[in-house]
Design an enzyme around this catalytic site. Structure first.
Site, short mmCIF file in Angstrom:
data_model
loop_
_atom_site.label_atom_id
_atom_site.label_comp_id
_atom_site.label_asym_id
_atom_site.label_seq_id
_atom_site.Cartn_x
_atom_site.Cartn_y
_atom_site.Cartn_z
N GLU A 239 -0.42 9.78 10.16
CA GLU A 239 -0.28 8.78 9.10
C GLU A 239 0.42 9.31 7.84
OE1 GLU A 239 -3.02 9.24 10.88
OE2 GLU A 239 -3.43 7.31 11.84
N ARG B 161 -7.34 10.43 14.82
CA ARG B 161 -6.83 11.42 15.80
C ARG B 161 -7.31 12.84 15.48
NH1 ARG B 161 -3.38 7.46 17.02
NH2 ARG B 161 -2.16 7.59 18.93
N HIS C 146 -14.52 2.17 18.38
CA HIS C 146 -13.09 1.88 18.53
C HIS C 146 -12.73 1.98 20.02
CE1 HIS C 146 -8.75 2.36 18.11
NE2 HIS C 146 -8.84 2.11 16.82
N GLU D 20 0.85 -1.21 0.00
CA GLU D 20 0.00 0.00 0.00
C GLU D 20 0.89 1.26 0.00
OE1 GLU D 20 -2.87 1.71 3.10
OE2 GLU D 20 -4.16 0.27 2.10
N HIS E 52 -12.57 7.03 14.24
CA HIS E 52 -11.49 6.79 15.20
C HIS E 52 -10.27 7.68 14.99
CE1 HIS E 52 -9.95 4.60 11.73
NE2 HIS E 52 -8.76 4.73 12.28
C1 UD1 Z 1 -3.99 3.22 14.97
C2 UD1 Z 1 -3.15 3.86 13.85
C3 UD1 Z 1 -4.06 4.44 12.78
C4 UD1 Z 1 -5.06 3.40 12.29
C5 UD1 Z 1 -5.81 2.83 13.49
C6 UD1 Z 1 -6.74 1.73 13.02
C7 UD1 Z 1 -1.03 4.97 14.46
C8 UD1 Z 1 -0.41 6.19 14.98
N1 UD1 Z 1 -2.38 4.97 14.40
O1 UD1 Z 1 -4.71 4.27 15.62
O2 UD1 Z 1 -3.26 4.84 11.70
O3 UD1 Z 1 -5.99 4.03 11.44
O4 UD1 Z 1 -4.86 2.28 14.41
O5 UD1 Z 1 -7.64 1.36 14.00
O6 UD1 Z 1 -0.37 4.02 14.16
N2 UD1 Z 1 -7.00 -0.14 21.92
C9 UD1 Z 1 -7.45 -1.24 22.65
N3 UD1 Z 1 -7.51 -2.46 22.02
C10 UD1 Z 1 -7.17 -2.63 20.71
C11 UD1 Z 1 -6.75 -1.51 19.98
C12 UD1 Z 1 -6.65 -0.28 20.61
O7 UD1 Z 1 -7.76 -1.13 23.82
O8 UD1 Z 1 -7.25 -3.76 20.22
C13 UD1 Z 1 -6.91 1.18 22.60
C14 UD1 Z 1 -5.70 1.24 23.57
O9 UD1 Z 1 -6.06 2.00 24.69
C15 UD1 Z 1 -4.66 1.96 22.72
C16 UD1 Z 1 -5.55 2.94 21.98
O10 UD1 Z 1 -6.72 2.20 21.64
O11 UD1 Z 1 -3.66 2.59 23.50
C17 UD1 Z 1 -4.94 3.59 20.77
O12 UD1 Z 1 -4.32 2.67 19.92
P1 UD1 Z 1 -3.26 3.22 18.80
O13 UD1 Z 1 -2.84 2.08 17.95
O14 UD1 Z 1 -2.20 4.01 19.47
O15 UD1 Z 1 -4.10 4.26 18.00
P2 UD1 Z 1 -5.34 4.10 17.04
O16 UD1 Z 1 -6.18 5.29 17.25
O17 UD1 Z 1 -5.94 2.76 17.21
N1 UDP Z 2 -13.35 -3.12 10.71
C1 UDP Z 2 -13.69 -4.27 11.44
N2 UDP Z 2 -14.51 -4.14 12.53
C2 UDP Z 2 -15.00 -2.93 12.94
C3 UDP Z 2 -14.63 -1.77 12.19
C4 UDP Z 2 -13.80 -1.91 11.09
O1 UDP Z 2 -13.27 -5.37 11.11
O2 UDP Z 2 -15.74 -2.89 13.94
C5 UDP Z 2 -12.45 -3.28 9.55
C6 UDP Z 2 -12.85 -2.59 8.26
O3 UDP Z 2 -13.61 -3.44 7.44
C7 UDP Z 2 -11.50 -2.26 7.61
C8 UDP Z 2 -10.59 -2.08 8.79
O4 UDP Z 2 -11.23 -2.66 9.92
O5 UDP Z 2 -10.99 -3.34 6.85
C9 UDP Z 2 -10.36 -0.62 8.99
O6 UDP Z 2 -9.82 -0.38 10.23
P1 UDP Z 2 -9.81 1.04 10.88
O7 UDP Z 2 -11.02 1.79 10.43
O8 UDP Z 2 -9.62 0.81 12.33
O9 UDP Z 2 -8.47 1.68 10.31
P2 UDP Z 2 -8.07 2.47 8.99
O10 UDP Z 2 -8.47 1.70 7.80
O11 UDP Z 2 -8.73 3.81 9.07
O12 UDP Z 2 -6.59 2.62 9.13
#
Ligand code: UD1
Ligand code: UDP
Length: 370
Positions: A134, A211, A242, A120, A209
């Site tokens: 990102e 930032r 999320h 990607e 979700h």
């Molecule tokens: C991250 C990515 C973002 C992506 C997103 C997809 C970075 C900086 N950000 O953002 O690009 O779009 O993932 O979802 O890499 N948490 C849980 N359980 C989980 C996942 C997350 O509890 O399975 C909570 C935790 O408190 C964690 C917080 O979410 O600290 C944030 O997770 P983080 O990966 O830092 O940021 P995302 O907003 O998820």
């Molecule tokens: N997705 C999922 N369960 C959910 C929400 C999203 O499986 O409850 C999937 C969605 O189909 C996509 C991926 O997660 O393939 C996208 O993840 P997210 O939106 O967290 O991140 P981004 O694509 O914005 O980085």
């Protein structure tokens, strides 16, 4: 024959979904020895994808912390990936997209003088703050990569325009998300009756979700959701929230207990695909959803001011609406009221690939090392 030692690194839900088909494909190839390294930047959301695709990581760094910040996450990934690279001594490391896992595990491989393949590659908004962080993560990965697996012609152009000189290292493969989507729909027909959706109501799916949307923008999005169900009595909004506390707290504060708004836990990928497919309309700031929904013929109003995924926009399946309450209401209203306008957006097309991106990536790697 010496095998090509390939380390596939990922850590978040979207990376796992998009790298799972790559792992499955590489494991079929006799020329390649595949190692899966997960940072577990996400924990529960990552594990649910690993289970679905039956992937057992060779290395699990288990890094996620509650409400983690970018500084600690970055230093943890940098140091712990080095140890794994030292142990495996790979020929190539594959990273995906634009997360902190991607940028830092690529930088770490660069410091260890290991080749890097970017799955990607080439997505850009050309605005360093949107999406944050990102956009800069992608730039970091692309500036240290040796092989670029681009989803579209547009992403190839972005790379060339940003000064990547070796055109022989750039390939159009399609996006592996379509491989994952088609595989999931074919093999994991998911029953979502347990969600208890009302069959007499239209389903509007909401996800947010990013930032940039934390705080006021997400509050506005929630207020728009409340107004939509107030105006349209035949609509039910489903919001898989999320787990990031910055998202969860706002969603619960504004939407908990509102009639015809269902706040639910993040869904596993198979039921989420079924829910997308069933939805009349999607409101989302997700990257992956913008790529998947056109293949399912469901219009997406994108809760962002910019997108690095313009192909769906140009083909008319998605529309940017940002986080302004009135704008969201207006555009959602048009799609919920005007059948003709709805049909214009509900086109079933595949601007992001044909489901064979992973096979192309495996072929390119084998050819590169031949
Ligand atoms: C991250 C990515 C973002 C992506 C997103 C997809 C970075 C900086 N950000 O953002 O690009 O779009 O993932 O979802 O890499 N948490 C849980 N359980 C989980 C996942 C997350 O509890 O399975 C909570 C935790 O408190 C964690 C917080 O979410 O600290 C944030 O997770 P983080 O990966 O830092 O940021 P995302 O907003 O998820
Ligand atoms: N997705 C999922 N369960 C959910 C929400 C999203 O499986 O409850 C999937 C969605 O189909 C996509 C991926 O997660 O393939 C996208 O993840 P997210 O939106 O967290 O991140 P981004 O694509 O914005 O980085």
């Amino acid at each position: 024959m010496k095998k090509i030692k390939t380390v596939v690194v990922f850590g978040t839900r979207p990376e796992a979904i998009k790298m799972a088909p790559v792992v499955m494909e590489l494991k079929k190839r006799k020329e390649i020895e595949t190692y899966v390294l997960v940072t577990a930047q996400h924990r529960q959301m990552l594990d649910s994808v690993l289970d679905l695709f039956n992937i057992k990581p060779d290395y699990d760094l288990n890094l996620m912390k509650e409400n983690q910040d970018l500084w600690h996450l970055t230093s943890d990934i940098l140091l712990s990936t080095k140890k794994v690279y030292d142990e495996i001594n790979p020929d190539i490391v594959l990273v995906h997209g634009d997360t902190t896992t991607a940028s830092i595990s690529a930088l770490s491989a660069f410091y260890s003088k290991i080749k890097i393949g970017h799955v990607e590659a080439g997505l850009r908004t050309f605005d360093k703050n949107y999406p944050f962080p990102e956009e800069i993560n992608r730039v970091i990965v692309d500036s240290v990569s040796d092989l670029y697996f681009c989803p579209t012609k547009g992403s190839i152009d972005n790379l060339i325009n940003s000064g990547i000189k070796n055109k022989n290292s750039i390939f159009e493969t399609g996006n592996t998300v379509i491989d994952a989507l088609l595989y999931t729909i074919k093999n994991n027909l998911s029953d979502i009756s347990y969600l208890g959706l009302n069959p007499n109501l239209k389903t509007v799916l909401l996800t947010s979700h990013r930032r940039e949307n934390f705080g006021k923008p997400l509050e506005n999005i929630c207020k728009a959701a409340v107004e939509i169900v107030k105006r349209y009595k035949d609509v039910e909004i489903v919001y898989p929230v999320h787990p990031n506390p910055n998202v969860k707290n706002t969603a619960e504060k504004f939407l908990k207990g509102i009639e015809r708004i269902k706040l639910i836990e993040p869904l596993d990928y198979a039921p989420f695909c079924a829910l997308m497919k069933k939805s009349t309309l999607i409101l989302s700031d997700s990257g992956g959803v913008q790529e998947e929904a056109p293949s399912l013929g469901v219009p997406v109003l994108v809760l962002r001011d910019e997108t690095e995924r313009p192909e769906a926009l140009y083909s008319g399946c998605t529309k940017l609406v940002g986080s302004d309450k009135e704008k969201i209401l207006k555009e959602a209203g048009i799609l919920l009221e005007d059948k003709e306008e709805y049909q214009k957006m509900a086109k079933n097309i595949n601007p992001y690939g044909d489901g064979h991106a992973s096979a192309k990536i495996a072929d390119i790697i084998i050819k590169h090392f031949a």
